[in-house]
Motif scaffolding. Sequence first.
Motif, PDB file in Angstrom:
ATOM      1  N   GLU A   1       3.307   2.129  -4.298  1.00 37.93           N
ATOM      2  CA  GLU A   1       2.269   1.177  -4.694  1.00 37.93           C
ATOM      3  C   GLU A   1       1.423   0.689  -3.525  1.00 37.93           C
ATOM      4  OE1 GLU A   1       5.661  -1.180  -3.187  1.00 37.93           O
ATOM      5  OE2 GLU A   1       5.472   0.559  -4.501  1.00 37.93           O
ATOM      6  N   VAL A   2       1.888   0.906  -2.267  1.00 41.14           N
ATOM      7  CA  VAL A   2       1.255   0.269  -1.111  1.00 41.14           C
ATOM      8  C   VAL A   2      -0.203   0.707  -0.898  1.00 41.14           C
ATOM      9  CG1 VAL A   2       1.314   0.141   1.413  1.00 41.14           C
ATOM     10  CG2 VAL A   2       3.349  -0.421   0.086  1.00 41.14           C
ATOM     11  N   PRO A   3      -0.509   2.013  -0.750  1.00 41.47           N
ATOM     12  CA  PRO A   3      -1.921   2.382  -0.525  1.00 41.47           C
ATOM     13  C   PRO A   3      -2.806   2.058  -1.724  1.00 41.47           C
ATOM     14  CG  PRO A   3      -0.572   4.341  -0.830  1.00 41.47           C
ATOM     15  CD  PRO A   3       0.371   3.190  -0.708  1.00 41.47           C
ATOM     16  N   LEU A   4      -2.239   2.108  -2.930  1.00 35.58           N
ATOM     17  CA  LEU A   4      -3.024   1.806  -4.124  1.00 35.58           C
ATOM     18  C   LEU A   4      -3.333   0.315  -4.195  1.00 35.58           C
ATOM     19  CD1 LEU A   4      -0.988   4.103  -6.538  1.00 35.58           C
ATOM     20  CD2 LEU A   4      -3.036   4.675  -5.225  1.00 35.58           C
ATOM     21  N   ASP A   5      -2.379  -0.513  -3.783  1.00 35.74           N
ATOM     22  CA  ASP A   5      -2.648  -1.952  -3.712  1.00 35.74           C
ATOM     23  C   ASP A   5      -3.700  -2.267  -2.658  1.00 35.74           C
ATOM     24  OD1 ASP A   5      -0.876  -2.511  -5.710  1.00 35.74           O
ATOM     25  OD2 ASP A   5       0.697  -3.326  -4.417  1.00 35.74           O
ATOM     26  N   ASP A   6      -3.699  -1.508  -1.562  1.00 31.93           N
ATOM     27  CA  ASP A   6      -4.661  -1.758  -0.485  1.00 31.93           C
ATOM     28  C   ASP A   6      -6.092  -1.512  -0.949  1.00 31.93           C
ATOM     29  OD1 ASP A   6      -2.684  -2.544   1.247  1.00 31.93           O
ATOM     30  OD2 ASP A   6      -2.810  -0.795   2.563  1.00 31.93           O
ATOM     31  N   VAL A   7      -6.324  -0.435  -1.673  1.00 33.15           N
ATOM     32  CA  VAL A   7      -7.702  -0.164  -2.114  1.00 33.15           C
ATOM     33  C   VAL A   7      -8.136  -1.186  -3.163  1.00 33.15           C
ATOM     34  CG1 VAL A   7      -7.122   1.527  -3.930  1.00 33.15           C
ATOM     35  CG2 VAL A   7      -9.348   1.619  -2.805  1.00 33.15           C
ATOM     36  N   ARG A   8      -7.232  -1.600  -4.025  1.00 35.00           N
ATOM     37  CA  ARG A   8      -7.585  -2.631  -5.008  1.00 35.00           C
ATOM     38  C   ARG A   8      -7.926  -3.956  -4.319  1.00 35.00           C
ATOM     39  NH1 ARG A   8      -3.810   0.198  -8.584  1.00 35.00           N
ATOM     40  NH2 ARG A   8      -2.032  -0.818  -7.573  1.00 35.00           N
TER      41      ARG A   8
END
Length: 275
Positions: free
Chosen positions: A108-115
């Motif tokens: 979830e980490v890189p996906l949370d970063d772009v959000r």
Amino acid sequence: IIVSLVTAISFAQQPVELPLWPDGAPNSSGLTGEEQETRPHFVTNVTHPTLTVYHPEKPNGMAIIMCPGGGYRGLGMDGEGYDMAPWFCGQGITYIVLKYRMPNGHREVPLDDVRQGLRILHNYSEEWKITKVGVMGASIGGYIAGHAAIFGVDDARPDFQILLYPVISMLPHLTHLKSRERLLGANPTHEEEEAFSLELHVNSLTPPAFIALASDDEAVSPENSVLYYLALLKNKVSASLHIYPKGGHSFGFRDNFVYKRQWTDELEKWLSTIE
């Protein structure tokens, strides 16, 4: 024209860096220590993600957040990041490069970063005179951008997406296996593969897409882009697909990509149609 180009370059060379999570990220990738540059402009061990913002002299209301590639090993911050700033600023576009964290077993980490990057742009929309926000990515950065486009909600939903030779699918016969392993682990279930395969989750609310790649890409199968394009068409989402005969993978903004003028001209035209 020369004067405006010089002005655009001068503005693009004065970026502002913002912390992505000024109060600390809600989750951890498990990585610690300081980031490293294993080769020029290839950054690894990102623990403090950032947004590098390039403001144009005459903003046209559009902003784009760029997710560089790197196979979830690190980030190629030049040809798939900073080098594009003068071109976008020259179009009047506020251009932002996302330095995101690697999953390192925490998918979830890189996906949370772009959000989070999209939320920050939303919060700055009035100050920066932003009316339309797009998400852009190259290679696995294209996967991150596409994921944000499909699954984004509320203030984390982009208005359009730009994907360069993207990883789209997590199915074994289509995906970039090393990237998939770094995201989902060595032995994901079939249900996990399908859950993270973007071509299976396009819907009528997915924003318009511009996709560019080379047919001789041996790193990420062109089928990823083709299947994504077909899924967009099936759901009546506006899409523009550009496949060039040569160029391989990771051509980004490199001058030695012989179709650089063509894909940037087509992108300029396409951006002018975004309402």
